[in-house]
Design an enzyme around this catalytic site. Structure first.
Site, mmCIF file in Angstrom:
data_model
loop_
_atom_site.group_PDB
_atom_site.id
_atom_site.type_symbol
_atom_site.label_atom_id
_atom_site.label_comp_id
_atom_site.label_asym_id
_atom_site.label_seq_id
_atom_site.Cartn_x
_atom_site.Cartn_y
_atom_site.Cartn_z
ATOM 1 N N SER A 59 0.846 -1.202 0.000
ATOM 2 C CA SER A 59 0.000 0.000 0.000
ATOM 3 C C SER A 59 0.875 1.243 0.000
ATOM 4 O O SER A 59 2.046 1.183 0.373
ATOM 5 C CB SER A 59 -0.841 0.035 1.276
ATOM 6 O OG SER A 59 -1.404 -1.213 1.533
ATOM 7 N N SER A 61 1.967 5.300 -1.742
ATOM 8 C CA SER A 61 2.135 6.019 -3.005
ATOM 9 C C SER A 61 3.273 5.456 -3.860
ATOM 10 O O SER A 61 3.302 5.695 -5.066
ATOM 11 C CB SER A 61 2.380 7.500 -2.712
ATOM 12 O OG SER A 61 3.508 7.631 -1.870
ATOM 13 N N THR A 62 4.216 4.721 -3.283
ATOM 14 C CA THR A 62 5.332 4.183 -4.076
ATOM 15 C C THR A 62 4.921 2.884 -4.764
ATOM 16 O O THR A 62 5.313 2.623 -5.913
ATOM 17 C CB THR A 62 6.569 3.961 -3.167
ATOM 18 O OG1 THR A 62 6.728 5.098 -2.330
ATOM 19 C CG2 THR A 62 7.829 3.781 -3.990
ATOM 20 N N ALA A 115 7.691 1.876 2.529
ATOM 21 C CA ALA A 115 8.049 2.009 3.949
ATOM 22 C C ALA A 115 8.150 3.488 4.281
ATOM 23 O O ALA A 115 8.378 4.332 3.407
ATOM 24 C CB ALA A 115 9.379 1.324 4.232
ATOM 25 N N GLU A 135 -0.429 -5.498 5.659
ATOM 26 C CA GLU A 135 0.905 -5.473 5.046
ATOM 27 C C GLU A 135 1.817 -6.503 5.705
ATOM 28 O O GLU A 135 2.574 -7.211 5.044
ATOM 29 C CB GLU A 135 1.530 -4.084 5.195
ATOM 30 C CG GLU A 135 0.855 -3.035 4.328
ATOM 31 C CD GLU A 135 1.508 -1.687 4.448
ATOM 32 O OE1 GLU A 135 2.222 -1.449 5.447
ATOM 33 O OE2 GLU A 135 1.314 -0.875 3.556
HETATM 34 O O1 LIG Z 1 0.308 2.278 5.731
HETATM 35 C C1 LIG Z 1 0.980 2.523 4.737
HETATM 36 C C2 LIG Z 1 2.149 1.777 4.336
HETATM 37 O O2 LIG Z 1 2.904 1.212 5.353
HETATM 38 C C3 LIG Z 1 3.009 2.438 3.270
HETATM 39 O O3 LIG Z 1 3.662 1.407 2.589
HETATM 40 C C4 LIG Z 1 4.016 3.423 3.830
HETATM 41 O O4 LIG Z 1 3.339 4.417 4.564
HETATM 42 C C5 LIG Z 1 4.846 4.083 2.731
HETATM 43 O O5 LIG Z 1 4.013 4.817 1.911
HETATM 44 P P1 LIG Z 1 4.559 5.728 0.731
HETATM 45 O O6 LIG Z 1 5.087 4.822 -0.330
HETATM 46 O O7 LIG Z 1 3.356 6.507 0.290
HETATM 47 O O8 LIG Z 1 5.618 6.606 1.307
#
Ligand SMILES: O=C[C@H](O)[C@H](O)[C@H](O)COP(=O)(O)O
Length: 262
Positions: A59, A61-62, A115, A135
């Site tokens: 989950s 944005s990456t 992460a 996750e």
């Molecule tokens: O609950 C969200 C997840 O652990 C995401 O993988 C984490 O917050 C990283 O998210 P992003 O890729 O948006 O920085």
């Protein structure tokens, strides 16, 4: 940061100032987006097993770019993707991938996820987007777990970059008790995560639970802290992922991708 464009009027040579509030913000954001995409594409290209059958999709944005890259594979009809929450499920569907559940397919070939912070031993803080429990279930079910991130997530000690605290998923009616217990464990600030403008009241996770963010400062022993928090009554799971990831891909600010492995 607000910038201004000065328009010179030729006749009078007077000038008008127009605010351009987001030029700098956009250029920073596009760097971060490029970094996320580069990390995700390389992680998939380097690790996607040729005969994989079951893939975990995380989950955030990456991971959007992970799903995009996997959706470009010519054999995308030959494997099943297992989501880590609502957003992840949508990513799988939107990229024309086949959706399955962790109950149907509990043994995954590989899982990819983002992460919030990563240390050199590949201990992670996760849960910034409130998805940590599913996750962790998916990562724990995978033979190989690969992290994708941008340069802001690299850290020499957890708690240094991600200062809003360790995300902790809890059963809703336990939040007062867990808050007291976390204080005893040494948390400096403890916040029941709120929905902000999008929702009056606390964030509800995909599992109908609450989330607490507990700031312990710099975390010298993440495994020990995880075990202590996990043993509290009411705690479902912590956002500390220890000894799970085998590689982390970071998209760099200057371009390129850095790889950390254990
Ligand atoms: O609950 C969200 C997840 O652990 C995401 O993988 C984490 O917050 C990283 O998210 P992003 O890729 O948006 O920085």
């Amino acid at each position: 940061m607000v910038g201004y464009i000065r328009i010179l009027k030729s006749r009078s040579f007077s000038s008008i100032l127009f605010p351009i509030p987001s030029i700098r913000k956009y250029s920073i954001m596009s760097l971060v987006e490029k970094a996320k995409k580069a990390a995700a594409y390389k992680a998939v290209d380097d690790n996607f097993p040729p005969n994989a059958k079951y893939i975990g999709i995380g989950s955030g944005s990456t991971v959007v770019y992970v799903a995009e890259r996997i959706g470009q594979l010519p054999n995308k009809d030959s494997f099943i993707c297992i989501p880590t929450g609502f957003q992840s499920k949508q990513l799988i569907i939107d990229n024309g991938l086949t959706l399955g559940t962790i109950e149907q397919f509990p043994d995954l070939d590989i899982a990819f996820d983002g992460a919030d912070e990563v240390d050199p031993k590949l201990s992670l803080i996760k849960g910034g987007g409130a998805c940590l429990f599913q996750e962790k279930l998916v990562a724990a079910s995978a033979k190989k777990f690969i992290v994708v991130a941008d340069y802001r997530k690299e850290s020499n000690v957890l708690g240094k970059q991600w200062t809003q605290g360790v995300p902790i998923e809890i059963v809703p009616n336990s939040y007062v008790k867990v808050t007291k217990d976390l204080k005893q464990l040494g948390a400096k600030t403890i916040t029941l995560r709120q929905g902000g403008k999008a929702k009056a009241g606390p964030v509800i996770t995909d599992n109908n639970n609450f989330l607490i963010d507990a700031d312990f400062g710099e975390i010298e022993d993440p495994a020990d802290l995880h075990n202590k928090i996990k043993s509290l009554v009411g705690v479902v799971e912590t956002g500390l992922f220890i000894g799970m990831a085998s590689a982390s891909y970071f998209g760099e600010e200057a371009g390129g991708v850095k790889l950390w492995t254990v």
